[in-house]
Design a protein around this motif. Sequence first.
Motif, PDB file in Angstrom:
ATOM      1  N   LEU A  52      -0.547   9.204 -11.441  1.00 32.22           N
ATOM      2  CA  LEU A  52      -1.430   8.351 -10.649  1.00 32.22           C
ATOM      3  C   LEU A  52      -0.596   7.220 -10.060  1.00 32.22           C
ATOM      4  N   ASP A  53      -0.392   7.275  -8.740  1.00 29.60           N
ATOM      5  CA  ASP A  53       0.457   6.275  -8.082  1.00 29.60           C
ATOM      6  C   ASP A  53      -0.453   5.240  -7.428  1.00 29.60           C
ATOM      7  N   GLU A  54      -0.463   4.066  -7.946  1.00 31.48           N
ATOM      8  CA  GLU A  54      -1.333   2.972  -7.483  1.00 31.48           C
ATOM      9  C   GLU A  54      -2.799   3.420  -7.390  1.00 31.48           C
ATOM     10  N   PRO A  55      -3.361   3.913  -8.495  1.00 31.62           N
ATOM     11  CA  PRO A  55      -4.720   4.462  -8.395  1.00 31.62           C
ATOM     12  C   PRO A  55      -5.800   3.404  -8.229  1.00 31.62           C
ATOM     13  N   THR A  56      -5.463   2.134  -8.491  1.00 35.56           N
ATOM     14  CA  THR A  56      -6.520   1.109  -8.401  1.00 35.56           C
ATOM     15  C   THR A  56      -6.328   0.203  -7.183  1.00 35.56           C
ATOM     16  N   ALA A  57      -5.431   0.640  -6.264  1.00 34.19           N
ATOM     17  CA  ALA A  57      -5.101  -0.231  -5.130  1.00 34.19           C
ATOM     18  C   ALA A  57      -6.338  -0.609  -4.318  1.00 34.19           C
ATOM     19  N   ARG A  79     -11.308   7.314  -4.677  1.00 33.38           N
ATOM     20  CA  ARG A  79     -11.971   7.904  -5.840  1.00 33.38           C
ATOM     21  C   ARG A  79     -12.128   9.413  -5.679  1.00 33.38           C
ATOM     22  N   VAL A  80     -12.369   9.854  -4.453  1.00 36.06           N
ATOM     23  CA  VAL A  80     -12.454  11.308  -4.229  1.00 36.06           C
ATOM     24  C   VAL A  80     -11.081  11.942  -4.525  1.00 36.06           C
ATOM     25  N   ALA A  81     -10.013  11.280  -4.063  1.00 33.53           N
ATOM     26  CA  ALA A  81      -8.664  11.806  -4.331  1.00 33.53           C
ATOM     27  C   ALA A  81      -8.360  11.778  -5.822  1.00 33.53           C
ATOM     28  N   LEU A  82      -8.850  10.728  -6.498  1.00 31.89           N
ATOM     29  CA  LEU A  82      -8.656  10.639  -7.949  1.00 31.89           C
ATOM     30  C   LEU A  82      -9.429  11.766  -8.643  1.00 31.89           C
ATOM     31  N   ALA A  83     -10.642  12.029  -8.155  1.00 29.51           N
ATOM     32  CA  ALA A  83     -11.434  13.125  -8.734  1.00 29.51           C
ATOM     33  C   ALA A  83     -10.682  14.449  -8.567  1.00 29.51           C
ATOM     34  N   ARG A  84      -9.986  14.616  -7.434  1.00 29.26           N
ATOM     35  CA  ARG A  84      -9.200  15.839  -7.207  1.00 29.26           C
ATOM     36  C   ARG A  84      -8.122  15.971  -8.284  1.00 29.26           C
ATOM     37  N   ALA A  85      -7.428  14.855  -8.571  1.00 27.64           N
ATOM     38  CA  ALA A  85      -6.368  14.887  -9.587  1.00 27.64           C
ATOM     39  C   ALA A  85      -6.970  15.181 -10.964  1.00 27.64           C
ATOM     40  N   THR A  90       0.319  11.532 -18.959  1.00 22.25           N
ATOM     41  CA  THR A  90      -0.059  10.769 -17.765  1.00 22.25           C
ATOM     42  C   THR A  90       1.033   9.771 -17.394  1.00 22.25           C
ATOM     43  N   VAL A  91       1.381   9.763 -16.094  1.00 24.29           N
ATOM     44  CA  VAL A  91       2.302   8.742 -15.573  1.00 24.29           C
ATOM     45  C   VAL A  91       1.478   7.854 -14.654  1.00 24.29           C
ATOM     46  N   LEU A  92       1.536   6.561 -14.922  1.00 19.64           N
ATOM     47  CA  LEU A  92       0.689   5.618 -14.203  1.00 19.64           C
ATOM     48  C   LEU A  92       1.595   4.604 -13.514  1.00 19.64           C
ATOM     49  N   ILE A  93       1.521   4.568 -12.181  1.00 20.12           N
ATOM     50  CA  ILE A  93       2.352   3.606 -11.450  1.00 20.12           C
ATOM     51  C   ILE A  93       1.437   2.546 -10.883  1.00 20.12           C
ATOM     52  N   SER A  94       1.746   1.294 -11.141  1.00 20.60           N
ATOM     53  CA  SER A  94       0.878   0.247 -10.595  1.00 20.60           C
ATOM     54  C   SER A  94       1.585  -1.089 -10.570  1.00 20.60           C
ATOM     55  N   VAL A 106      -0.866  15.078  -8.692  1.00 26.22           N
ATOM     56  CA  VAL A 106      -0.449  13.726  -8.325  1.00 26.22           C
ATOM     57  C   VAL A 106      -1.489  13.086  -7.415  1.00 26.22           C
ATOM     58  N   LEU A 107      -1.848  11.856  -7.728  1.00 28.94           N
ATOM     59  CA  LEU A 107      -2.608  11.053  -6.771  1.00 28.94           C
ATOM     60  C   LEU A 107      -1.582  10.122  -6.130  1.00 28.94           C
ATOM     61  N   PHE A 108      -1.121  10.506  -4.931  1.00 34.44           N
ATOM     62  CA  PHE A 108      -0.124   9.674  -4.248  1.00 34.44           C
ATOM     63  C   PHE A 108      -0.800   8.453  -3.640  1.00 34.44           C
ATOM     64  N   GLN A 109       0.023   7.403  -3.404  1.00 29.81           N
ATOM     65  CA  GLN A 109      -0.507   6.204  -2.723  1.00 29.81           C
ATOM     66  C   GLN A 109      -1.103   6.588  -1.382  1.00 29.81           C
ATOM     67  N   ASP A 110      -0.372   7.430  -0.642  1.00 27.55           N
ATOM     68  CA  ASP A 110      -0.883   7.858   0.667  1.00 27.55           C
ATOM     69  C   ASP A 110      -1.565   9.217   0.495  1.00 27.55           C
ATOM     70  N   PHE A 111      -2.614   9.227  -0.324  1.00 23.85           N
ATOM     71  CA  PHE A 111      -3.335  10.474  -0.620  1.00 23.85           C
ATOM     72  C   PHE A 111      -3.929  11.046   0.667  1.00 23.85           C
ATOM     73  N   VAL A 112      -4.228  12.357   0.606  1.00 22.50           N
ATOM     74  CA  VAL A 112      -4.713  13.039   1.812  1.00 22.50           C
ATOM     75  C   VAL A 112      -6.236  13.003   1.850  1.00 22.50           C
ATOM     76  N   ARG A 113      -6.770  12.719   3.028  1.00 22.37           N
ATOM     77  CA  ARG A 113      -8.231  12.781   3.239  1.00 22.37           C
ATOM     78  C   ARG A 113      -8.489  14.081   3.994  1.00 22.37           C
ATOM     79  N   TYR A 114      -8.900  15.102   3.266  1.00 17.09           N
ATOM     80  CA  TYR A 114      -9.096  16.398   3.924  1.00 17.09           C
ATOM     81  C   TYR A 114     -10.370  16.395   4.765  1.00 17.09           C
TER      82      TYR A 114
END
Length: 574
Positions: free
Chosen positions: A490-495, A471-477, A518-522, A405-413
């Motif tokens: 992908l939750d709001e992947p183009t926000a 984009r880094v979080a998207l690359a992780r997904a 794929t589930v795409l929320i936007s 999952v790429l959440f809206q509030d994705f994690v920045r490790y």
Amino acid sequence: MRLLPAAGLGLATALVLLQLLQAIVPTAMAYAVGVLVSTLTAGQPPLGPVTLVVALLLAGQVGWLLLEAVQTYTARRVDGVIRARVRSVAAGLPGLDVLESAAFQDRAARAVDPGMGVARERSAGNAVTGQVTLVFRMVSAVAAATLLATFSPPLALALLVVSLGVRAVLRRQWMAIIDRLDADTAGQRYEYYVSTQAVMGAAKDVRLFGLSDFFGGRFRAAAVRTYGPVWRSLLGVLRRQWWIGAVVTLAAAAALGFPAAAVLRGDLEPGGLITVVLAGVGVLSISQMGMEAYDIEYGLRGLDAADELAAMSPRASRPAPAKAARHAPEVRFTDVVFTYPGGDRPILDGLTLTLRAGETVAVVGENGAGKTTLVKLLAGLYAPDSGTITVDGAGPRVRRPPVTVLFQDFVRYPASVRDNVTAAVPPPHDDAAVREALARAGASGLPEDLSASLWPEGTDGTDLSGGQWQRVALARALYAAGRGRRLLVLDEPTANLDVRAEAAFHEQVVAGARDTTTVLISHRLGTVRAAHRIILLRDGRVAEDGTHEELLAHGGDYARFFTTQAAAFHGGER
Ligand SMILES: Nc1ncnc2c1ncn2[C@@H]1O[C@H](COP(=O)(O)OP(=O)(O)OP(=O)(O)O)[C@@H](O)[C@H]1O
């Protein structure tokens, strides 16, 4: 004390032996100094007694230094065990419902928080070493009383009883303060600490809007609310100290007076006087409560909280870990009803939906319609109140779905580029695949070296822009999808993406996700129009379902949203 073995046999043995040394040295010193004085007054050569006194002094000092180190190391080891236990309870919870509950968070904060800083640290490790200290302080007092009893058994007994009595009263008085500290909830502590962190996090706002007084005021108010009752308790205890002082003064007078009278009568030598007085002081020293009492009382509350946490773990077993899927999975929601814990209305209310294998389904709906909630249930983070969810026939609470999952509030490790991309799947990793995922996610401007640290708060880290992080979080997904997590959400992947990047998104990311459901929320309907199917959520269920063209022709909410967005866009273009 039951946790002492957790520090390791070597440390525990060293701690006990060093404490024993500290317990014996004062009494041995009282005896040795008495012998030295007797030897000197008798005009005999004092070499033997002097050597003994010096040896005891050295042993006491060296032992004390070693004890400090061993005590600290032991306490930190035990704390490590408690932290590991809390981590394992938190990680073992099947979903987020218990984890997010106030009761769990409060206990977790008590079990691992560093204390309030007023009295002592809140540390189970300090409680353990404090208990050992207490046992050997008692041993020391009893040893001194035994030596004193060679002069006068009644005086030894009386001093021991008075010392222990005073200690018990002091302990009861001062421990009321611990109750005050412990009555503070996790929420208050959170507010207290977060107020300083917020100043750091909101540095831009603080400067721009002049918010220092706002934060300072909140900080002061939280501190006064938290510490006010503690300070009042402290004052009350101090006011009641006069009679304790009187009792201890009387006891000290007896400890000095009786031996002095015996010397005047000629019943006691000067050397004996020194021994007896020092032994009396040794007995009286136990009347001082010592910091170990705080350590024990405060630290044990942390330990209790850790035990309560363990008891809160639900009986339900953890879902089996996800298996890498060979093919895109099929997902079925059937009559799913879900209300958040403590919520007053169902967010999903009879939702029925099938995501066919390999399909890209866009989920749209107004803010708060339940799109992210649907994803959390799909991932098994919450269980439905009723209805069923299955991924290839298995419930997500039985086996974790192969979801990424790429959440809206994705994690920045705070880790390297490579670790940020590979975090969702176990090693071994493949740098070529990492670079491919980054390229597909459109990540540009990143450090070329995959080992470079993306730790904005570190001294040598590189910070990224919001879009680059996304984009880094998207690359992780995408990397995880390529490694068998074939259910991609992908939750709001183009926000955070600009218009050109958004246009390229479908082609690069969604169409390129081979053999993946794929589930795409936007909310950006330009992003969703190329999906195989579009679902519109309303009132907790599927209100519209079809392709972009079908839903436009249907003329419902989707068509209205799309027309409004398109008009705004073209209006903006003119
Ligand atoms: N952890 C939570 N506890 C209680 N209520 C929650 C929680 N998370 C979300 N909600 C509530 O559930 C409802 C649906 O939230 P959700 O995030 O699923 O909506 P969404 O459709 O994804 O919204 P958006 O388009 O704004 O992202 C909202 O009313 C929200 O307040």
